[in-house]
Design a protein around this motif. Structure first.
Motif, PDB file in Angstrom:
ATOM      1  N   PHE A  92       0.955  -1.698 -15.929  1.00 47.08           N
ATOM      2  CA  PHE A  92       0.287  -2.156 -15.531  1.00 47.08           C
ATOM      3  C   PHE A  92      -0.443  -2.909 -14.263  1.00 47.08           C
ATOM      4  CE2 PHE A  92      -4.098  -4.371 -15.207  1.00 47.08           C
ATOM      5  CZ  PHE A  92      -5.073  -3.799 -15.753  1.00 47.08           C
ATOM      6  N   VAL A  93       0.332  -3.589 -13.514  1.00 43.48           N
ATOM      7  CA  VAL A  93       0.613  -3.951 -12.237  1.00 43.48           C
ATOM      8  C   VAL A  93       0.776  -2.827 -11.576  1.00 43.48           C
ATOM      9  CG1 VAL A  93       1.463  -5.745 -10.491  1.00 43.48           C
ATOM     10  CG2 VAL A  93       0.518  -6.730 -13.373  1.00 43.48           C
ATOM     11  N   VAL A  94       1.832  -1.855 -11.477  1.00 43.98           N
ATOM     12  CA  VAL A  94       1.848  -1.254 -10.914  1.00 43.98           C
ATOM     13  C   VAL A  94       1.208   0.187 -10.986  1.00 43.98           C
ATOM     14  CG1 VAL A  94       4.166   0.663 -10.434  1.00 43.98           C
ATOM     15  CG2 VAL A  94       5.130  -1.465 -11.578  1.00 43.98           C
ATOM     16  N   ALA A  95       0.619   0.703 -12.471  1.00 41.50           N
ATOM     17  CA  ALA A  95      -0.307   1.872 -11.963  1.00 41.50           C
ATOM     18  C   ALA A  95      -1.533   1.511 -11.066  1.00 41.50           C
ATOM     19  CB  ALA A  95      -0.105   1.590 -13.776  1.00 41.50           C
ATOM     20  N   TRP A 133       0.849  -1.211   0.220  1.00 41.83           N
ATOM     21  CA  TRP A 133       0.075   0.108  -0.395  1.00 41.83           C
ATOM     22  C   TRP A 133       0.668   1.321  -0.064  1.00 41.83           C
ATOM     23  CZ3 TRP A 133      -2.251   2.831   4.916  1.00 41.83           C
ATOM     24  CH2 TRP A 133      -2.811   4.032   4.207  1.00 41.83           C
ATOM     25  N   THR A 134       1.609   1.324   0.435  1.00 37.45           N
ATOM     26  CA  THR A 134       2.572   2.327   0.920  1.00 37.45           C
ATOM     27  C   THR A 134       3.592   2.747  -0.358  1.00 37.45           C
ATOM     28  OG1 THR A 134       3.058   2.238   3.258  1.00 37.45           O
ATOM     29  CG2 THR A 134       4.304   3.041   2.540  1.00 37.45           C
ATOM     30  N   PHE A 135       3.514   1.469  -1.056  1.00 35.76           N
ATOM     31  CA  PHE A 135       4.617   1.379  -2.877  1.00 35.76           C
ATOM     32  C   PHE A 135       3.642   2.189  -3.617  1.00 35.76           C
ATOM     33  CE2 PHE A 135       5.584  -0.085  -6.474  1.00 35.76           C
ATOM     34  CZ  PHE A 135       5.863  -0.312  -6.784  1.00 35.76           C
ATOM     35  N   GLY A 136       2.340   1.790  -3.012  1.00 35.51           N
ATOM     36  CA  GLY A 136       1.691   2.586  -4.768  1.00 35.51           C
ATOM     37  C   GLY A 136       1.342   4.093  -4.308  1.00 35.51           C
ATOM     38  N   ILE A 162      -1.692  -1.253  -8.585  1.00 38.74           N
ATOM     39  CA  ILE A 162      -1.115  -0.897  -7.593  1.00 38.74           C
ATOM     40  C   ILE A 162      -1.407   0.717  -6.759  1.00 38.74           C
ATOM     41  CG2 ILE A 162       0.180  -1.313  -5.351  1.00 38.74           C
ATOM     42  CD1 ILE A 162       0.798  -3.907  -6.793  1.00 38.74           C
ATOM     43  N   ALA A 163      -0.717   1.094  -7.956  1.00 38.16           N
ATOM     44  CA  ALA A 163      -0.580   3.218  -7.447  1.00 38.16           C
ATOM     45  C   ALA A 163      -2.431   3.433  -7.032  1.00 38.16           C
ATOM     46  CB  ALA A 163      -0.377   3.357  -8.672  1.00 38.16           C
ATOM     47  N   GLY A 164      -2.996   2.960  -8.252  1.00 36.11           N
ATOM     48  CA  GLY A 164      -4.689   3.364  -8.114  1.00 36.11           C
ATOM     49  C   GLY A 164      -5.063   3.011  -6.995  1.00 36.11           C
ATOM     50  N   LEU A 165      -5.298   1.365  -6.740  1.00 35.89           N
ATOM     51  CA  LEU A 165      -5.592   0.566  -5.577  1.00 35.89           C
ATOM     52  C   LEU A 165      -5.482   1.083  -4.010  1.00 35.89           C
ATOM     53  CD1 LEU A 165      -6.114  -2.882  -6.888  1.00 35.89           C
ATOM     54  CD2 LEU A 165      -8.081  -1.183  -6.482  1.00 35.89           C
ATOM     55  N   SER A 166      -4.392   1.606  -3.869  1.00 39.22           N
ATOM     56  CA  SER A 166      -3.911   2.682  -2.863  1.00 39.22           C
ATOM     57  C   SER A 166      -4.436   3.998  -2.456  1.00 39.22           C
ATOM     58  CB  SER A 166      -1.978   2.822  -2.752  1.00 39.22           C
ATOM     59  OG  SER A 166      -1.305   1.503  -3.148  1.00 39.22           O
ATOM     60  N   VAL A 167      -5.037   4.643  -3.813  1.00 42.91           N
ATOM     61  CA  VAL A 167      -5.079   5.747  -3.621  1.00 42.91           C
ATOM     62  C   VAL A 167      -6.756   5.506  -3.166  1.00 42.91           C
ATOM     63  CG1 VAL A 167      -5.662   8.453  -3.905  1.00 42.91           C
ATOM     64  CG2 VAL A 167      -3.763   7.551  -4.364  1.00 42.91           C
ATOM     65  N   ALA A 202     -13.291   1.914 -14.488  1.00 44.47           N
ATOM     66  CA  ALA A 202     -13.048   3.199 -15.682  1.00 44.47           C
ATOM     67  C   ALA A 202     -11.181   3.226 -15.477  1.00 44.47           C
ATOM     68  CB  ALA A 202     -13.448   4.566 -15.176  1.00 44.47           C
ATOM     69  N   PHE A 203     -10.614   3.181 -14.175  1.00 48.73           N
ATOM     70  CA  PHE A 203      -9.034   3.788 -14.470  1.00 48.73           C
ATOM     71  C   PHE A 203      -9.164   2.788 -16.017  1.00 48.73           C
ATOM     72  CE2 PHE A 203      -4.649   3.491 -12.609  1.00 48.73           C
ATOM     73  CZ  PHE A 203      -4.127   3.867 -12.858  1.00 48.73           C
ATOM     74  N   ILE A 204      -9.006   1.306 -15.017  1.00 47.40           N
ATOM     75  CA  ILE A 204      -8.025  -0.121 -15.494  1.00 47.40           C
ATOM     76  C   ILE A 204      -8.627  -0.181 -17.449  1.00 47.40           C
ATOM     77  CG2 ILE A 204      -8.806  -3.187 -15.917  1.00 47.40           C
ATOM     78  CD1 ILE A 204      -9.321  -2.969 -12.829  1.00 47.40           C
ATOM     79  N   TYR A 205      -9.624  -0.309 -18.087  1.00 47.14           N
ATOM     80  CA  TYR A 205     -10.225  -0.070 -19.262  1.00 47.14           C
ATOM     81  C   TYR A 205      -9.557   1.531 -19.829  1.00 47.14           C
ATOM     82  CZ  TYR A 205     -12.468   1.452 -23.153  1.00 47.14           C
ATOM     83  OH  TYR A 205     -13.348   1.761 -24.666  1.00 47.14           O
ATOM     84  N   TYR A 206      -9.328   2.074 -19.467  1.00 51.69           N
ATOM     85  CA  TYR A 206      -8.321   3.616 -20.381  1.00 51.69           C
ATOM     86  C   TYR A 206      -6.967   2.863 -19.774  1.00 51.69           C
ATOM     87  CZ  TYR A 206     -13.040   6.387 -19.773  1.00 51.69           C
ATOM     88  OH  TYR A 206     -14.133   6.979 -20.209  1.00 51.69           O
ATOM     89  N   LEU A 207      -6.289   2.310 -19.046  1.00 49.83           N
ATOM     90  CA  LEU A 207      -5.226   2.053 -18.435  1.00 49.83           C
ATOM     91  C   LEU A 207      -4.507   1.022 -19.529  1.00 49.83           C
ATOM     92  CD1 LEU A 207      -2.979   2.086 -16.874  1.00 49.83           C
ATOM     93  CD2 LEU A 207      -3.067   0.307 -15.560  1.00 49.83           C
ATOM     94  N   VAL A 208      -5.616   0.006 -19.918  1.00 50.78           N
ATOM     95  CA  VAL A 208      -5.186  -0.781 -21.055  1.00 50.78           C
ATOM     96  C   VAL A 208      -5.138  -0.279 -22.375  1.00 50.78           C
ATOM     97  CG1 VAL A 208      -6.524  -2.728 -22.574  1.00 50.78           C
ATOM     98  CG2 VAL A 208      -6.021  -2.811 -20.081  1.00 50.78           C
TER      99      VAL A 208
END
Length: 294
Positions: free
Chosen positions: A235-238, A40-43, A240-245, A212-218
């Motif tokens: 994709f995985v790093v982004a 979570w902190t990494f994200g 994790i970052a979105g889920l953390s926020v 929505a973020f997953i859709y646009y990220l693809v």
């Protein structure tokens, strides 16, 4: 009543400091909790502070800007787009009430639809050319560059703003219908129900933000023409970052609700205990003064 007060005197609700200490001990002794907090902190760091791992050169930036400018100035692109809009509007206005029952009107609509299809085909060809130039520009700088990282962040913040707007609108409607429909409802219950609806609306909005973020990220990964492993890692790093926020918002909102409710209950219990303890000596004094008849 007296028995209940005596039972209440034995109730000891822990304070905020004691709860934090117990929570900290649990986290320290739980490998899963430590792993979760680390991810979570990494994200959060990636979304808020981390810089792009790959920095472009001046030559790459110049080529990138030139390609983007070239994609924005494809010959005939804007004219084809305007023709398509005009053709679509003509078809829309031509479809009057029961237009299919009139042979002349049906023929007119068919001609306009053929013109619309021709305009759409011409625009699609130019749009494909434009998207090809944009992909070439993105391929010059790469997905892990400052351009790709900044665009991914902007995608998430845009989705988050839409989710917050959904939560605000839903809560306003809940409050409106609560005032209109719940005339006999007490103020306290109305506030509690409104707070719970707000928490639910925020949760639903954040779930929509993530999807929505997953859709646009693809689409972003595809636009930058990244390789399979590079694109999957980004994709995985982004994500994790979105889920953390999103989890940060949930922790803050639900923490405030649960913490505020707990402090209200704790204060009420302490006041009740204080009142019971203050009444106990008076009852004992009356008992001592009461005459005994042997």
């Amino acid at each position: 009543m007296a028995h209940r007060d005596r039972q209440l005197q034995h109730v000891q609700l822990p304070g905020p400091g004691e709860i934090l200490v117990k929570t900290g001990k649990y986290v320290i002794n739980s490998p899963r909790a430590i792993s979760f907090i680390a991810i979570w902190t990494f994200g959060l760091f990636v979304m808020l502070y981390a810089s792009a791992p790959y920095q472009t050169t001046e030559e790459q930036r110049v080529l990138f800007e030139n390609k983007l400018a070239q994609s924005d100035s494809v010959p005939g692109y804007h004219e084809a787009f305007e023709k398509l809009l005009i053709a679509q509007e003509e078809v829309y206005h031509a479809k009057t009430w029961f237009w299919w029952m009139s042979s002349s009107q049906s023929e007119r609509v068919s001609k306009l639809q053929a013109r619309e299809q021709s305009a759409a085909t011409a625009f699609a060809s130019l749009e494909k050319e434009r998207e090809g130039l944009r992909k070439d520009a993105f391929g010059i700088v790469g997905l892990w560059s400052e351009y790709g990282v900044a665009e991914a962040r902007q995608l998430f913040w845009d989705c988050l703003e839409k989710g917050k707007g959904f939560a605000k609108r839903s809560t306003m409607w809940d409050m409106f219908f609560g005032v209109v429909m719940g005339r006999d409802e007490e103020l306290g219950s109305f506030i509690i129900r409104l707070v719970m609806n707000f928490a639910i609306n925020v949760t639903v909005g954040l779930i929509g933000v993530i999807f929505a973020f997953i859709y646009y990220l693809v689409g972003l990964v595809q636009a930058y023409q990244a390789g399979i492993f590079s694109g999957l890692a980004f994709f995985v790093v982004a994500l994790i970052a979105g889920l953390s926020v999103a989890l940060l918002y949930i922790f803050v909102i639900y923490g405030a609700i649960v913490g505020g409710g707990y402090m209200i209950v704790r204060s009420a219990v302490n006041n009740r205990i204080g009142g019971a303890q203050g009444q106990t000596p008076m009852r004992s004094l009356h008992a001592e003064r009461r005459p005994h008849y042997d």
